[in-house]
Scaffold this active site. Sequence first.
Site, PDB file in Angstrom:
ATOM      1  N   LYS A  45     -49.296  32.952  43.957  1.00 56.92           N
ATOM      2  CA  LYS A  45     -50.041  31.776  44.408  1.00 56.92           C
ATOM      3  C   LYS A  45     -51.249  32.206  45.231  1.00 56.92           C
ATOM      4  O   LYS A  45     -51.376  33.376  45.623  1.00 56.92           O
ATOM      5  CB  LYS A  45     -49.120  30.882  45.239  1.00 56.92           C
ATOM      6  CG  LYS A  45     -48.552  31.560  46.471  1.00 56.92           C
ATOM      7  CD  LYS A  45     -47.581  30.668  47.206  1.00 56.92           C
ATOM      8  CE  LYS A  45     -47.026  31.385  48.445  1.00 56.92           C
ATOM      9  NZ  LYS A  45     -46.182  30.500  49.259  1.00 56.92           N
ATOM     10  N   ARG A 134     -39.368  21.770  55.738  1.00 51.58           N
ATOM     11  CA  ARG A 134     -40.668  21.715  55.083  1.00 51.58           C
ATOM     12  C   ARG A 134     -40.410  21.004  53.763  1.00 51.58           C
ATOM     13  O   ARG A 134     -40.052  19.838  53.733  1.00 51.58           O
ATOM     14  CB  ARG A 134     -41.259  23.126  54.936  1.00 51.58           C
ATOM     15  CG  ARG A 134     -42.732  23.134  54.577  1.00 51.58           C
ATOM     16  CD  ARG A 134     -43.302  24.538  54.508  1.00 51.58           C
ATOM     17  NE  ARG A 134     -42.667  25.354  53.469  1.00 51.58           N
ATOM     18  CZ  ARG A 134     -43.104  26.537  53.082  1.00 51.58           C
ATOM     19  NH1 ARG A 134     -44.162  27.062  53.680  1.00 51.58           N
ATOM     20  NH2 ARG A 134     -42.491  27.208  52.146  1.00 51.58           N
ATOM     21  N   TYR A 247     -72.832  37.055  70.901  1.00 57.14           N
ATOM     22  CA  TYR A 247     -72.848  35.677  71.403  1.00 57.14           C
ATOM     23  C   TYR A 247     -72.005  35.509  72.664  1.00 57.14           C
ATOM     24  O   TYR A 247     -70.928  36.090  72.803  1.00 57.14           O
ATOM     25  CB  TYR A 247     -72.289  34.732  70.341  1.00 57.14           C
ATOM     26  CG  TYR A 247     -73.269  34.359  69.255  1.00 57.14           C
ATOM     27  CD1 TYR A 247     -74.466  33.724  69.563  1.00 57.14           C
ATOM     28  CD2 TYR A 247     -72.969  34.614  67.925  1.00 57.14           C
ATOM     29  CE1 TYR A 247     -75.357  33.373  68.559  1.00 57.14           C
ATOM     30  CE2 TYR A 247     -73.850  34.263  66.911  1.00 57.14           C
ATOM     31  CZ  TYR A 247     -75.045  33.637  67.233  1.00 57.14           C
ATOM     32  OH  TYR A 247     -75.910  33.288  66.240  1.00 57.14           O
TER      33      TYR A 247
END
Length: 356
Positions: A45, A134, A247
């Site tokens: 998958k 699930r 940053y």
Amino acid sequence: MATSDFAETDFEGAPSRLAIDPQAVARNYKRLAALTKAECGAAVKADAYGLGMAEIAPHLAKVGCRTFCVALVSEGLALRRLLPDATIYILNGVFDPPAAREAGLIPFISSLDALDAWPDDLPFVLNIDTGMNRLGVALPDALQVTRRPVMIASHFACADTPHHPLNALQESAFRAARSAFKDVPASFANSAALLTRPQSHYDLVRPGIALYGGTASPDLAPLEVAVRLEARIVQVREVETGDSVGYGAAERVRRASRIAIASLGYADGYLRAAGGTNETNGAPVFVNGHITRLVGRVSMDLVALDVTDIAAKRGDYVEFIGRNVPLETVAQKDGTIGYELLTDLSRRAVRRYGPL
């Protein structure tokens, strides 16, 4: 870039590149299959965990894999075109029975509603929830199912933590399901359970992450490395003690340093959490025979690394994941797991399939 369109010069000149070894995946499959008396399938998958199902699945088939698991019907249809004779299970179920029928796809049925919508004459796997909460039919409801599945299945929540008490509770629940479907094949074990819980192998094991060189459990060594992610240095610069890098001025260097800037960032799937701050070191990287680390934040397209003690120059490649920088080491730094890194591998890197 498809393999047929690939030129070695594309790979060697790429700002970022991803080497993937399908033969390593196949060798991992053979090692896993040798550990069980059950049939060994393969989870392919999410585009074979980011490595490319079109390249990986045929190599698995060549070494004897006949059963494959994907999440979606679209993945199953693509896999059927590659492997006309394979058994293909759809883990997330099916909303379009005619498409599944035509392609010979077999869904995991995870609710009574889904079972009612599935034609009586088509095969299905009864997926039973044994405690993960699930997908899956609740155990009391599963015990009332009168239609005969081709297999019953469940999924471990904590097999990567071998001593977790939920493992034993799930196994007990699955044994109760087995007693109600005595003559029906069963499947329970993922990569971690295949390696640590032989009592859960039953008739089909479904390894995933271990095939691709990831660590299925913190207590277990990974199998053969199957991927290497690299990016080129585009600039090397000198910074003074106390200067910030990147940053947010998240990290200031503690000494006069040489900082290399490489062409990789979170737009490539390399997670922002890999960066360094004044409090935490950045993820390890490997350049010209040496391990070093990232400095400052990972930005969209660029990262900085410390090459003060390394002979490094513009154009050199830096390994971000591979034999020298294990997938799970980077994942741990990122506060995640190898699964997430693999399935989000560089979207812009030029890919080459072959030996690492």
